[in-house]
Every structure is written in C-alpha cells, then in structure tokens.
Scaffold this active site. Structure first.
Site, PDB file in Angstrom:
ATOM      1  CB  SER A   1      -4.535   1.650   3.505  1.00 32.47           C
ATOM      2  OG  SER A   1      -3.651   1.264   2.480  1.00 32.47           O
TER       3      SER A   1
ATOM      4  CB  SER B   1      -0.954   0.016   1.191  1.00 29.70           C
ATOM      5  OG  SER B   1      -2.229  -0.420   0.802  1.00 29.70           O
TER       6      SER B   1
ATOM      7  CE  LYS C   1      -1.541   4.121   2.619  1.00 30.85           C
ATOM      8  NZ  LYS C   1      -1.496   2.936   3.520  1.00 30.85           N
TER       9      LYS C   1
ATOM     10  CE  LYS D   1      -4.730   2.070  -0.926  1.00 31.87           C
ATOM     11  NZ  LYS D   1      -4.107   0.771  -0.601  1.00 31.87           N
TER      12      LYS D   1
END
Length: 435
Positions: free
Chosen positions: A133, A73, A235, A76
C-alpha cells in the site's frame, strides 16, 4: 468471468485526460460542494458495509452503504484500475519504469522509500501498491500516467462517475488524509466489481501475499488471504478518521461475492466482520438456489462496533490521521437495497437442558425483528449445538423494537467458552454479563 471492457471507454481516455487536466488546474472545492448530501453529525457511526453478487451486481446486504466515508487506501483500487487500463490499451508495459519524483518520494508512510530519480518496473509498482500500500508509488504512478497527481485524481473521479460511483470524489491517488476525498461502501463495491470485470488478466495482483524488492521480502496487510478459503482480494485501508476498511472478494461453489467493510474499530473486528458477511452470503445464495427466500440480514447478528479505534503500531498505508475527524449522516437519496421478505431455515429438533442453570451470565446469538424469528434462531442453535448450550435456558428479550435470542443461566467462564465455541463454527454471538 465477466465481459471485457467495451471499446467506447478507450475512446474516452484522451478526452477524459484532457478534461482532467483542466479540472486539475481548478482550485479544490469543499467536499460538501462536490457531494451536496454531506452534513455534519457527530452521532453517525463510522461503520458501513455492503455485500453484492459479483455476477449480477445484486445487493445482498447493506448497512449505511450510501453514507459518505473516507476510503483511505482502498483508494488505490482506482489508481490500479487506471494503471490496468493503460496496460490493457498498450499505453504502458509491465517492464516500463516508474520514476520517483521528489514529490512522490516525500509522501508519508507507508512507502517503498526510493529516492528521487530512482525507479522500479510497472510490475513492481503494482505489487508495491497492492501488497505494501505504498503511497510514494501511488503518486509516482499517477505522475507517470497523467503528468501530475492532481490531474490524475480528476481523471479518477471522472472514471468513477463513468463506472457508476455517484457519490465519490478523489483528490489524491493514495488515500492519504484529505477531508475532500469521499466515497461510499456501495461505490467501492462498484469499483471492486469493475476492476475484476474489466481487467481479469490483472486481478491476480490483488491476491499477492508478498513480494521481494531489492533483496527484501515485503509482506502484505490483507490477512484474510491466508485465513479464509476462497478469499482472493482486494485492498485494506486505515486512517484514524476512516477506521479499518476492507474491500474484499471470495469464491465458493462457483459463486463470487464482493463485500466492503468500512469503519471497523480494529483489524481483527474488520476481518471477522468481512468473513461473517461473505460466509453468510454464500449460505444465503445456496439456500435461495433451493427455493428459500432469505437474506444476509436475517441470518447474521448485526453487532455494531463501539469504543475507540484500536490504532495499530504500523499504519496500513495511510499515514498519520490524528488531526482529522469524520462526522457524517445518511444519504437521503439512498436508492435502497434489494428487498426480500426474510425467513429462516426450518428449525431443527430441540433438546432440553440437562442441568439446571447455575449462573447469571448469558450468550446472545442474534437480534431479530420478530419474536418468532428469535425463537427460530434459538431452536436452530440448540439443535446444532446441544452440548454447548445444554446447561442454559433459552429466552427472548424485547428491547428497542428488536428481539434478542439468548441462552441464559451460565457462569462467566461457561458463557465465554460457549461463545468461543460458537464463533469457531461461524455462529455470531456475544457474552452478556449480569446487569
């Protein structure tokens, strides 16, 4: 903080999207074709890391920073980069709506869970990606900006190459399982630096700890936002194949560092490793400003993770990865990090043990390239934590070309207690049981 994105990039948006449209229509190619150095090697560890100075881009530490990894993730961050780009250029507003298509709504968890046809504001969509997320929202945003996720993914790759991400290929906007989606610790650090440099007005979204959506409070996965002073993003990511990933940044004494940790065996190990790298990095920067020549590697115990991945009961935004395995090798074209001759700070006064050692356990406080550096570390720890290691014998053991600094002669309980105290003071250590 940083210079604003140049206008030249704006000129490339339309052309890039057009090219992305053409690329998106082409059948996907294997990852090995997109990244020639990707080879299969089951012995390659998943762990990789890098620390850079956000202002200058100087590499302060790296470990397999150019080896291919699954970004999970952390992907992202690029989806958000292109979202911020659209906002900055006036192609979209925070109050605009992002509509959930059937395909977006059908993405694997973690997700917001809107039904097809339902929508949320761009502001809510950004928070859903940074905090929850949400995979469904990432796909919906990709479709909003490029018409389809495949075209958006091609544009992600193109923009990454423009930013200097030489070894990255995106095939989706979320980080969900796909063996073709490959990046590196170095490339993800480049991306992290770019998003805060080019869009400082939106960087605070990465610091959001939680938000309320349709009456429900949604809390984020990034625990260091609560647990580390000065830490403000970026993140998390997790899949079975990637391990536990984190791109992070923190500010201390007016300096900002960026670190990327990939392939951790657990959330706690990853977060602790991130914190150790950043804190050591700030200490190194402070000492270098005073004229010392030192590096993070010379001041941190590089404890490689081992054992199976600790699969969480709740995924961190990347769905089920049970059928995907990662086998990687080093990139033979690694441009290499900054090279600085390592030295440790002047040793403090030593203190002799007050009692004769009573046990066969030990506490290791570092592994070094020379015996003299190991002895320096022992003197340093003894000087700062005399009471903690008072009932020990300092020893240096050579093995495999490294020299391990140890305090020996402890009982099991005393060794665990000593190491726990040292870790609480940000001194890396490990407990060694009798052979």
């Amino acid at each position: 903080m940083f210079a604003k994105l140049t206008s030249a990039r704006s000129v490339l948006v339309a052309a890039g999207l057009a090219l992305a449209t053409m690329l998106g229509a082409v059948a996907p190619t294997p990852a090995s074709a997109a990244i020639p150095y990707l080879q299969l090697n089951a012995s390659e560890p998943k762990y990789a890391a890098i620390v850079i100075d956000a202002n200058s881009g100087e590499v302060l530490y790296d470990k397999r920073a150019d080896s291919p990894r699954y970004p999970a993730s952390v992907t992202k961050v690029m989806t958000l980069y292109l979202t911020f780009e659209a906002l900055g250029e006036g192609r979209m507003k925070l109050t605009d709506r992002v509509v959930m298509s059937p395909r977006a709504a059908g993405q694997a968890p973690t997700k917001i869970g809107l039904r097809p046809g339902e929508s949320m504001s761009v502001d809510e969509a950004i928070k859903a990606m940074t905090v929850k997320s949400a995979n469904d929202v990432a796909v919906a945003m990709a479709e909003r900006l490029a018409g389809s996720e495949s075209r958006f993914a091609a544009l992600m790759t193109l923009r990454g190459q423009e930013l200097g991400m030489r070894n990255t290929r995106f095939v989706n906007a979320s980080g969900l399982p796909d063996s073709r989606q490959i990046s590196t610790a170095r490339d993800l650090a480049i991306l992290s630096r770019a998003v805060m440099r080019d869009f400082p007005q939106y960087y605070s979204y990465f610091s959001v700890r939680g938000f309320t959506f349709r009456g429900a409070y949604i809390k984020g996965h990034n625990r260091l936002l609560d647990n580390m002073e000065g830490f403000d993003g970026l993140k998390t990511g997790y899949t079975n194949a990637s391990g536990f990933n984190l791109a992070g940044s923190a500010v201390r004494d007016g300096r900002r560092l960026i670190a990327v940790v990939l392939g951790g065996p657990s959330t706690a190990w990853r977060d602790n490793n991130m914190e150790d790298l950043l804190l050591t990095g700030f200490d190194v920067m402070k000492r270098r400003a005073k004229g010392e020549r030192t590096t993070i590697a010379a001041n941190i115990y590089e404890d490689e993770p081992s054992g199976p991945i600790d699969r969480p009961s709740v995924e961190q935004g990347d769905g089920d990865q049970a059928g995907l395995k990662i086998v990687l090798t080093e990139n033979p074209h690694n441009p290499g990090p900054m090279k600085v001759s390592p030295t440790l700070r002047a040793a403090q006064a030593t203190a002799k043990p007050a009692k004769k050692p009573q046990g066969e356990w030990a506490v290791q406080v570092g592994a070094f390239k020379s015996k003299s550096l190991a002895n320096e570390q022992l003197k340093l720890v003894r000087g700062r934590f005399a009471k903690v290691v008072a009932d020990t014998e300092a020893a240096v053991e050579g093995a495999g070309g490294t020299f391990r600094a140890q305090f020996q002669g402890l009982t099991a309980d005393a060794a665990r207690s000593a190491c726990s105290t040292l870790k609480a003071k940000r001194v890396p250590c490990m407990v060694l049981s009798p052979r």
